[in-house]
Write a protein that holds these residues in place. Structure first.
Motif, PDB file in Angstrom:
ATOM      1  N   PHE A   1       9.023 -67.719  21.223  1.00  0.00           N
ATOM      2  CA  PHE A   1      10.389 -68.279  21.210  1.00  0.00           C
ATOM      3  C   PHE A   1      10.584 -69.220  20.017  1.00  0.00           C
ATOM      4  CE2 PHE A   1      13.681 -71.294  22.668  1.00  0.00           C
ATOM      5  CZ  PHE A   1      14.701 -70.385  22.897  1.00  0.00           C
TER       6      PHE A   1
ATOM      7  N   VAL B   1      14.937 -63.355  26.623  1.00  0.00           N
ATOM      8  CA  VAL B   1      15.078 -64.556  25.789  1.00  0.00           C
ATOM      9  C   VAL B   1      15.287 -65.787  26.677  1.00  0.00           C
ATOM     10  CG1 VAL B   1      16.426 -65.653  23.969  1.00  0.00           C
ATOM     11  CG2 VAL B   1      15.959 -63.219  23.849  1.00  0.00           C
TER      12      VAL B   1
ATOM     13  N   LEU C   1      11.975 -66.746  27.989  1.00  0.00           N
ATOM     14  CA  LEU C   1      11.177 -67.409  26.952  1.00  0.00           C
ATOM     15  C   LEU C   1      11.631 -68.851  26.762  1.00  0.00           C
ATOM     16  CD1 LEU C   1      10.983 -64.643  24.165  1.00  0.00           C
ATOM     17  CD2 LEU C   1       9.147 -65.390  25.663  1.00  0.00           C
ATOM     18  N   ALA C   2      12.945 -69.052  26.781  1.00  0.00           N
ATOM     19  CA  ALA C   2      13.489 -70.411  26.587  1.00  0.00           C
ATOM     20  C   ALA C   2      13.064 -71.324  27.735  1.00  0.00           C
ATOM     21  CB  ALA C   2      15.008 -70.347  26.483  1.00  0.00           C
TER      22      ALA C   2
END
Lengths: 539, 338
Positions: free
Chosen positions: A80, A283, A286-287
């Motif tokens: 990330f 995503v 991942l964040a």
């Protein structure tokens, strides 16, 4: 012949320094210990002793477990951080370096503050008390140090992945997963694997966490060597075990070096991308994972800092600081706390100065003649492989008699810190030096500048930032260095980390918290200085 | 769908980086087997346009139809559009044959079919005998040929080429361009080539479009676009001098600019530089309002001296429209062509 000699000159000081203050003492200690062991049967008998076997097992278990978990937690966050641009990314990248700059003792205290008896997390979630002691506590402390390293190395790999190849795979019909597998995944794995090897080495050879969070039953080889030499006064057995340790950890150290060299050769242009148009579930995951890692690091460091500021015992706010600087602490340590602060600064400054003065001409020489890379690789390799305890043991055994007993303590502390900081100073200089081109220097020379003037006018201004970074990084490492310093110092030359260990050992937790807070503030100050102007540190 | 229907139809495509518009309602078609060239200076939006078509960027408006089907909602890997970049972006650890076989294998074609496809593409791009080499054993031009073969082996409906010759040695560039054109024609595949190299674009394109500030200002066959640039900035981009005529801006080919003694022409200019570029002479001039002009001609005869004043005239000019953003350059005194 004269050209060869002139070309070798810039790398000569660093090689001589490493030979004199690392390779030679270590070789002498190993040979002496193996000679005194009474042949092969003596060596096998030492290595086969149950306590040494257990130390080896502990090293492998703690190292393996920490490396596996560090990669599992650090890899997604590394992807990330390395793959996307987002507000605050550079700040987070810099923040991840803070645990690495901290003395291990602070992290140990943080684990106790959160998960130990009466810890803040355990207060609300009693089930997590298991993390506060024994192997889980050691692994937790190792993770705080090493997950950020895995994140940073994975991010470096991700940034080096070829965006062009990834996009080409997509247009050739490859789905996103295929593009990851065939195009951009590989460099991320290289970064994560390098982080895994480094974590394994740091954790298998950790010193303070097993000492403070578990005790002898959890001693790593590193802690066992210290115990054999300093407590059980058996330097031969310590020497044999140290030699065995170097051989055993040769492979992961080599693995790290090979992988980190591959990271230095990016496969594509360094183009990061904005976060995807819509919230892709991957995503978002991942964040969230990245935020969790950051939160864990910040919580642990915050716990230490908060403990120093909140009332302790029945006292008022700030009483921890009063205790730290009070006469009782000075009496217990045998030295006043301001003196320990002064010692810490003097040692760290001198060590950083030596590391940078040796590293600059060497890195510059490699830039101009890349064939010298392997020589410098050895310099990077030696301190990584030796570990602080082995280095300190060898320095003390070999140099103390030659330098004149306890009066030489400060020299050996500075030398040990400089040896340990050398690889990182060289790494920090590598990137800014690689941006130098011959064109600037040649232009200056064509305008009439001498070689030295061309270096001063064309090259030096472009690497000034890198020099500052290398110096600050080496300084920060010296500031927090505990293991080798603890092995070498006498009370007169005590540093803050060693004082902190003494206070914990004496169960003076309030004063220890204040000492930890002091170290934390110093490290954060160096971190802020390091990151001013967007400077970036490469591991 | 008839055989003359466009393969690609771009309708009113717009894109932006944050608040800054990059593409402004761009529309064009690409016919079957046609090579459409997008010409334009750096930063004009050419690459963004390609990336929107292939699906690597999301446009803010408009449509992209491939064979009549709107593909904007489809992910990159399902669009059937090949993309070639300035860098060949080959798999460094795979051989030439393995690189070319990549897409056919992804498409689960049979082993024999994949081998035949590789052999066909290798032969088409003239790399027979190079099958077992790795990318680091190839020259830049050879790598680009492998990249083209790899793209064509995927059997795309359309190939987009983003400045594929930019990193190639000048001596090899001409051959490679001709080779690409031949291969794409032989494969019968429609293509869009992006370049800022004017001769390259005019030489390769069946039709060209000139892009400025995200707007397609002129579209047509190369000869038609060159002979009638349309706007002043397209004319400048194509190498014309732009002068103010009686009823607006006009384009004058540098080869049509004649130099004589001071006050002998429409207006006087100062010689900034003069020299021979090989087959022709080149004189750089500065007009009274500071505007620069070029005069080109056969290399014979003496060259004017730097700093000399010369009279300038021309016999042929092309009427232009003013580009919306070119009005600020209207300070040159009115000129009367001879």
């Amino acid at each position: 012949m004269r050209t060869v000699a002139r070309d070798a000159l810039p790398v000569l000081p660093i090689v001589v320094f490493v030979v004199l203050f690392a390779l030679l003492p270590v070789a002498v200690v190993f040979v002496t210990a193996l000679g005194n062991a009474g042949g092969w049967s003596g060596v096998t008998s030492i290595l086969g002793s149950p306590l040494n076997q257990r130390a080896l097992e502990n090293s492998l278990v703690q190292g393996g477990l920490s490396a596996g978990l560090a990669v599992a937690f650090g890899y997604p966050a590394g992807v990330f951080v390395g793959r996307y641009t987002w507000p605050g990314r550079e700040v987070v990248r810099s923040l991840l370096l803070v645990p690495f700059l901290l003395p291990s003792l602070i992290v140990v205290l943080g684990v106790e503050d959160l998960f130990g008896a009466g810890g803040w997390v355990v207060g609300s979630l009693p089930g997590l008390a298991v993390v506060g002691q024994g192997l889980p506590a050691i692994v937790a402390a190792n993770l705080v140090f090493n997950v950020p390293l895995v994140v940073l190395l994975t991010a470096a790999g991700t940034e080096g992945a070829s965006v062009e190849l990834e996009e080409t795979v997509r247009t050739l019909g490859g789905a996103p997963a295929r593009a990851y597998w065939d195009a951009w995944g590989r460099p991320t794995w290289v970064g994560a694997a390098a982080g895994g090897f480094l974590t394994f080495l740091f954790s298998a050879l950790s010193f303070a966490p097993p000492l403070l969070l578990c005790g002898p039953r959890c001693y790593t080889v590193e802690a066992r060597i210290w115990s054999l030499d300093q407590i059980l006064l058996s330097p031969n057995e310590a020497g044999v075990l140290a030699a065995a340790m170097v051989v055993i950890f040769l492979l992961p150290a080599l693995g790290y070096l090979v992988l980190v060299r591959r990271l230095a050769r990016p496969t594509g242009t360094r183009v990061r991308r904005p976060l995807p148009w819509s919230g892709s579930p991957v995503v978002v995951a991942l964040a969230v994972e990245t935020a969790t890692v950051l939160l864990a690091v910040v919580a642990l460091l915050g716990a230490v800092l908060a403990r120093t500021l909140l009332p302790t015992g029945g006292g008022s706010e700030g009483s921890a600081w009063d205790l730290l600087f009070g006469p009782a602490t000075a009496q217990r340590l045998g030295v006043t706390v301001p003196t320990t602060i002064l010692n810490t600064f003097v040692f760290a400054t001198a060590a950083a100065g030596i590391a940078v003065v040796l590293a600059v001409p060497a890195a510059y020489a490699v830039l101009r003649r890349p064939a010298r890379g392997p020589t410098l690789g050895l310099v990077l390799f030696v301190p990584l492989l030796l570990s602080p305890v082995v280095l300190a043991l060898s320095l003390a055994t070999f140099w103390r008699p030659l330098l004149g007993g306890s009066g030489s303590v400060w020299v050996l502390v500075i030398v040990s810190q400089a040896v340990l900081a050398l690889p990182f100073a060289l790494q920090s200089l590598g990137l800014p030096l690689s941006s130098l081109t011959a064109a600037g220097r040649e232009s200056a020379q064509s305008l009439g500048a001498s070689r030295f003037a061309a270096f001063l006018d064309a090259d030096l201004p472009r690497v000034r930032g890198g020099l500052t970074t290398a110096a600050l990084f080496a300084f920060a490492l010296g500031l927090g260095e505990f293991t080798a310093t603890y092995f070498l110092v006498t009370p007169r030359f005590t540093t803050v980390p060693v004082a902190l260990y003494g206070l914990i050992g004496a169960r003076q937790f309030a004063a220890a918290d204040a000492a930890a807070g002091l170290l934390l503030l110093l490290s954060v100050a160096v971190f802020l200085a390091l990151t001013v102007g967007g400077r970036r540190v490469e591991l | 769908m008839s055989s003359s229907d466009p393969v690609l139809r771009v309708e009113g495509l717009s894109a932006a980086w944050g608040p800054a518009p990059v593409l402004d309602r761009v529309s064009f078609d690409v016919g079957p087997g046609e090579m459409f060239v997008l010409l334009g200076p750096n930063g004009s939006g050419k690459t963004t346009l390609l990336r929107c078509v292939v699906g690597l960027e999301r446009p803010t408006g408009g449509r992209v139809r491939l064979d009549g089907v709107d593909v904007l909602g489809q992910p990159v890997h399902r669009r059937g559009i090949g993309l070639m970049l300035q860098e060949a972006a080959l798999f460094p650890h795979r051989t030439v044959a393995e690189n070319i076989a990549y897409a056919p294998l992804l498409q689960h074609r049979g082993r024999t079919e994949v081998e035949e496809e590789v052999a066909r593409q290798v032969e088409l791009v003239g790399l027979t005998g190079f099958e077992d080499r790795r990318p680091d054993q190839l020259s830049g031009g050879e790598r680009q040929r492998v990249a083209l073969a790899r793209t064509l082996a995927a059997r795309p409906r359309l190939v987009l080429l983003d400045e594929p010759f930019a990193a190639i040695d000048p001596e090899r560039k001409a051959d490679l361009r001709a080779e690409f054109r031949r291969v794409l024609r032989a494969a019968g595949i429609s293509s869009v080539l992006v370049t800022h190299d004017r001769p390259e674009g005019l030489f390769l394109g069946d039709r060209v479009g000139v892009l400025f500030d995200g707007r397609l200002e002129r579209v047509g066959p190369p000869a038609a676009v060159f002979e009638d640039p349309g706007t002043d900035r397209v004319a400048r981009f194509l190498g014309y001098n732009v002068v103010d005529g009686p009823s607006g801006p006009e384009a004058v080919d540098p080869r049509d600019l004649r130099l004589g003694p001071p006050a002998s022409g429409a207006w006087d200019a100062e010689v900034l530089a003069a020299g021979i570029t090989g087959a022709e002479r080149l004189v750089l001039l500065q007009g009274s309002a500071g505007r620069r002009y070029e005069a080109r001609g056969p290399p014979a005869g003496p060259l004017p001296r730097v700093g000399e004043r010369v009279g300038v005239r021309w016999e042929r000019s092309i009427r232009l429209r003013e580009s919306p953003t070119a009005k600020e350059a209207k300070n040159e005194p009115g000129l009367n062509p001879a």
